[in-house]
Structures are given as structure tokens and as C-alpha cells.
Design a protein around this motif. Structure first.
Motif, short mmCIF file in Angstrom:
data_model
loop_
_atom_site.label_atom_id
_atom_site.label_comp_id
_atom_site.label_asym_id
_atom_site.label_seq_id
_atom_site.Cartn_x
_atom_site.Cartn_y
_atom_site.Cartn_z
N VAL A 254 0.56 -1.13 -0.24
CA VAL A 254 -0.07 -0.30 -0.11
C VAL A 254 0.41 1.65 -0.15
CG1 VAL A 254 -1.73 -1.39 1.11
CG2 VAL A 254 -0.23 -0.27 2.85
N VAL A 255 1.94 0.79 0.73
CA VAL A 255 2.72 2.41 0.20
C VAL A 255 3.89 2.16 -0.99
CG1 VAL A 255 5.08 3.41 1.39
CG2 VAL A 255 3.71 2.58 2.93
N VAL A 256 4.42 1.36 -1.49
CA VAL A 256 4.96 1.28 -2.66
C VAL A 256 4.06 1.51 -3.71
CG1 VAL A 256 6.01 -0.66 -4.25
CG2 VAL A 256 6.46 -0.24 -1.84
N MET A 257 2.85 0.59 -3.93
CA MET A 257 1.99 1.03 -5.32
C MET A 257 1.91 2.30 -5.87
SD MET A 257 3.07 -2.26 -6.10
CE MET A 257 1.47 -2.11 -7.89
N PRO A 258 0.60 2.61 -4.94
CA PRO A 258 0.80 3.96 -5.68
C PRO A 258 1.74 4.67 -6.14
CG PRO A 258 -0.35 3.89 -3.36
CD PRO A 258 0.84 2.42 -3.67
N LEU A 259 2.80 4.42 -5.17
CA LEU A 259 4.13 5.57 -5.64
C LEU A 259 4.56 4.79 -7.33
CD1 LEU A 259 6.07 6.40 -2.80
CD2 LEU A 259 5.05 6.98 -3.61
N LEU A 260 4.15 3.80 -7.51
CA LEU A 260 4.79 3.08 -8.72
C LEU A 260 4.15 3.83 -10.23
CD1 LEU A 260 7.25 1.44 -9.73
CD2 LEU A 260 5.34 -0.64 -9.61
N GLN A 261 2.56 4.38 -9.54
CA GLN A 261 2.03 4.35 -10.59
C GLN A 261 1.11 5.20 -11.25
OE1 GLN A 261 0.28 1.15 -11.85
NE2 GLN A 261 0.49 0.23 -10.22
N LEU A 262 2.87 6.35 -10.55
CA LEU A 262 2.94 7.57 -11.13
C LEU A 262 3.49 7.67 -12.23
CD1 LEU A 262 3.47 9.53 -7.44
CD2 LEU A 262 1.02 9.45 -8.80
N THR A 263 3.44 6.07 -12.83
CA THR A 263 4.64 6.81 -14.04
C THR A 263 4.15 7.42 -15.04
OG1 THR A 263 6.13 4.67 -13.27
CG2 THR A 263 5.97 5.08 -15.75
N PRO A 264 2.80 7.30 -15.39
CA PRO A 264 2.21 8.11 -16.87
C PRO A 264 2.24 9.58 -16.40
CG PRO A 264 0.76 5.93 -15.97
CD PRO A 264 1.78 6.21 -15.06
N LEU A 265 1.87 9.63 -15.21
CA LEU A 265 2.03 11.46 -15.21
C LEU A 265 3.19 11.76 -15.26
CD1 LEU A 265 -0.81 12.00 -12.22
CD2 LEU A 265 -0.52 12.29 -14.13
N LEU A 266 4.20 11.24 -14.53
CA LEU A 266 5.55 11.30 -14.72
C LEU A 266 6.50 11.91 -16.16
CD1 LEU A 266 7.56 9.43 -11.59
CD2 LEU A 266 6.89 12.14 -11.04
N VAL A 267 5.74 10.72 -16.48
CA VAL A 267 5.82 10.47 -18.55
C VAL A 267 5.49 12.14 -18.25
CG1 VAL A 267 5.30 9.54 -20.54
CG2 VAL A 267 6.27 8.05 -18.43
#
Length: 304
Positions: A254-267
Motif C-alpha cells: 500500500v506504500v509502494v504501489m501508489p508511488l509506482l503507478q505515478l509513472t504515466p503522470l511523470l511521463v
């Protein structure tokens, strides 16, 4: 309590590095394929994966290395490499070249949707209301991306647009099936780093064999002007994989996955900042779609 807090902070840092690394791959491939070829990008990125992961696996474990695997785990990680590192990357890099990084990235993020479907069908897991809500958000975001691709892209028919969008969707399907194979390998007791080494090695061997079969292996210019971008993309994605798995060992999902899923916005953000407009046209609809997909993938990932 202090140790748990420090582990969570370390997990946040590692997950953030992973998200930036995965986003960096999209940008590097977009810049490299401006003058280079997709097959060159796939080959160089795979070679970088092997060059980094395989020595790390040897150094982190003691021989006999065959004892780290069972027949099932070896086959499972090999299948994960073919699906997630070979086929998915070929489709994804082709999509980045044809549609752009900001369009491809949100669609690729839908892999958690397909991973959920595979888990329900193949592993008998339950589909909850939260899963369903996340799936609705993902599908809605992809629908906006599809509409935006038709509205702002070059003169293409709806059929042609659908054909182009099939590339990142198919890549997302391949990435979605990858965790099924990986989880099978891990359940056999094989550590993740040797498993990743098998994935990268098999994927590289498979792609090299594919190039030899179609007769283009001897025409791959590894010293082209685009090679530096491909190497950067390979290093970026390898670091991202290692940081991602390391984050999961020290912090909750629950800590790791929300941050990892930010990839599209970072792109999207990095495309606006660093990519020339002729390569990447980022609209507010694409940004909104990426945000919706991020929310959906985060919901599915955390609940899963």
C-alpha cells in the motif's frame, strides 16, 4: 516503531526511484527512435538488462546456482521474460515511436487491469467492488486516450487509430500476464534476482534469435547516434526494476504501489519539460486521462 517508519521511508524512496526510472525509459526510447529503429532500442535495452542483472545475481548468491531453481521456476521465469521483456517491449517501443510516450504510458499502465483478470481466471482470486471501481477508471482513461489520439493525431481513420492503439494494449496484456509467471517462480523458492537474470537472458536470446530469423541481426547499428539514448533507457529501466523489488521487501504494498503507478503522470510532466513539441504533443485531455488511469491502477494494485 522507529524501524517500521524508517523502512516505510526507505520504501517510499525506492518506489519513487522506480517510478522515475520507468518514466525515464519512455522518454529515452522516444528520443532515440526519433532517428533510430525500434528493434535497435529493444536489443540495446535488453543487453543493458543482462549486463546489470546477471552479474548482480551471481554476486548476491553462492554456487551451485542451479540449486536456486526448480524446473517449474526456471520455465516460469523464462516465460515471464518472453512475455514481459521481449514481446511487451517490442510492442511498447513501437507504440512510443508511432503514438508518443504520453499516449503510450497510460495505456501500458492498464496492465494491472489485465493482471487482475488473469489472477481471477487462472488463480481463482476474487473480484471486489474496489477492483471493479478501479477497472472502470482505467477503461475510462483509456477511452479518453483513444479519443484524443483520433482527434489530435495525423489524419487516420477510426480503424487505423484502433490498430495503432492495439500495440500498447497488447503490450499491457503481456505485462499483465508476467506477474502470474513470476509469482509461480517465486512460490517455488527462487529468489527474485536470479529470476530476473533468467528473464533478461531468455528475452535477449529470444529477441536475438528473432532478429536472426528475419535476417536483420547483422544490420543492427549498435554504434548509431541513438544508441546512447537506448543505453540510458536500458539502465533506467533496470534500476527501476531493482528499486521496485527492493521497495517491496522493506515496505508494504500500500506504500509502494501508489508511488509506482505515478509513472504515466511523470511521463506527461517530463515530456512537457524535456521533449520537443514536434515529438510529443501533450494536451490537457491526455493529462486528465493519465490521472484517471493512475487513480484506477492505484486502486486495483492496493486492493490486490
Amino acid at each position: 516503531m522507529v524501524l517500521e517508519a524508517s523502512n516505510s521511508l526507505l520504501g517510499v524512496g525506492l518506489a519513487s526511484v522506480a517510478a522515475v526510472g520507468f518514466a525515464g525509459q519512455f522518454l529515452c526510447v522516444r528520443l532515440g527512435t526519433d532517428d533510430g529503429e525500434v528493434i535497435d532500442a529493444v536489443l540495446v535495452v535488453l543487453l543493458c538488462n543482462v549486463a546489470i542483472v546477471v552479474p548482480a545475481a551471481f554476486l548476491s548468491h553462492s554456487p551451485p546456482y542451479s540449486a536456486l531453481f526448480t524446473p517449474l521456476s526456471a520455465v516460469s521465469f523464462a516465460a515471464a521474460g518472453i512475455a514481459g521483456m521481449f514481446v511487451a517491449r517490442l510492442l511498447m517501443f513501437t507504440s512510443i515511436d508511432a503514438l508518443g510516450a504520453s499516449i503510450t504510458s497510460p495505456v501500458i499502465a492498464s496492465n494491472v487491469l489485465f493482471a487482475t483478470i488473469f489472477a481471477v481466471v487462472l488463480l481463482g482470486e476474487r473480484l471486489t467492488a474496489s477492483h471493479f471501481a478501479g477497472i472502470v477508471l482505467i477503461v475510462s482513461g483509456i477511452a479518453v486516450v483513444s479519443w484524443e489520439t483520433t482527434a489530435t493525431g495525423p489524419d487516420r481513420s477510426v480503424r487505423e487509430t484502433g490498430t495503432m492503439l492495439a500495440l500498447p494494449v497488447a503490450a499491457a496484456v503481456c505485462i499483465g500476464i508476467e506477474p502470474i509467471f513470476v509469482s509461480t517462480g517465486l512460490a517455488e523458492g527462487t529468489p527474485i534476482l536470479p529470476g530476473l537474470a533468467v528473464m533478461a537472458t531468455v528475452a535477449t536470446a529470444g529477441f536475438t534469435g528473432y532478429l536472426a530469423w528475419i535476417g536483420t541481426l547483422d544490420r543492427v547499428p549498435l554504434r548509431s547516434a541513438s544508441t546512447a539514448w537506448y543505453v540510458a533507457g536500458g539502465v533506467s529501466t533496470t534500476v527501476a526494476f531493482l528499486a521496485y523489488f527492493a521497495a517491496l521487501t522493506v515496505a508494504p504494498v500500500v506504500v509502494v504501489m501508489p508511488l509506482l503507478q505515478l509513472t504515466p503522470l511523470l511521463v506527461v510532466v517530463l515530456s512537457l519539460l524535456f521533449l520537443p513539441r514536434r515529438l510529443e504533443r501533450v494536451t490537457w485531455r491526455v493529462t486528465a486521462a493519465a490521472t484517471v488511469v493512475v487513480l484506477g491502477t492505484t486502486l486495483v494494485s492496493v486492493v490486490g
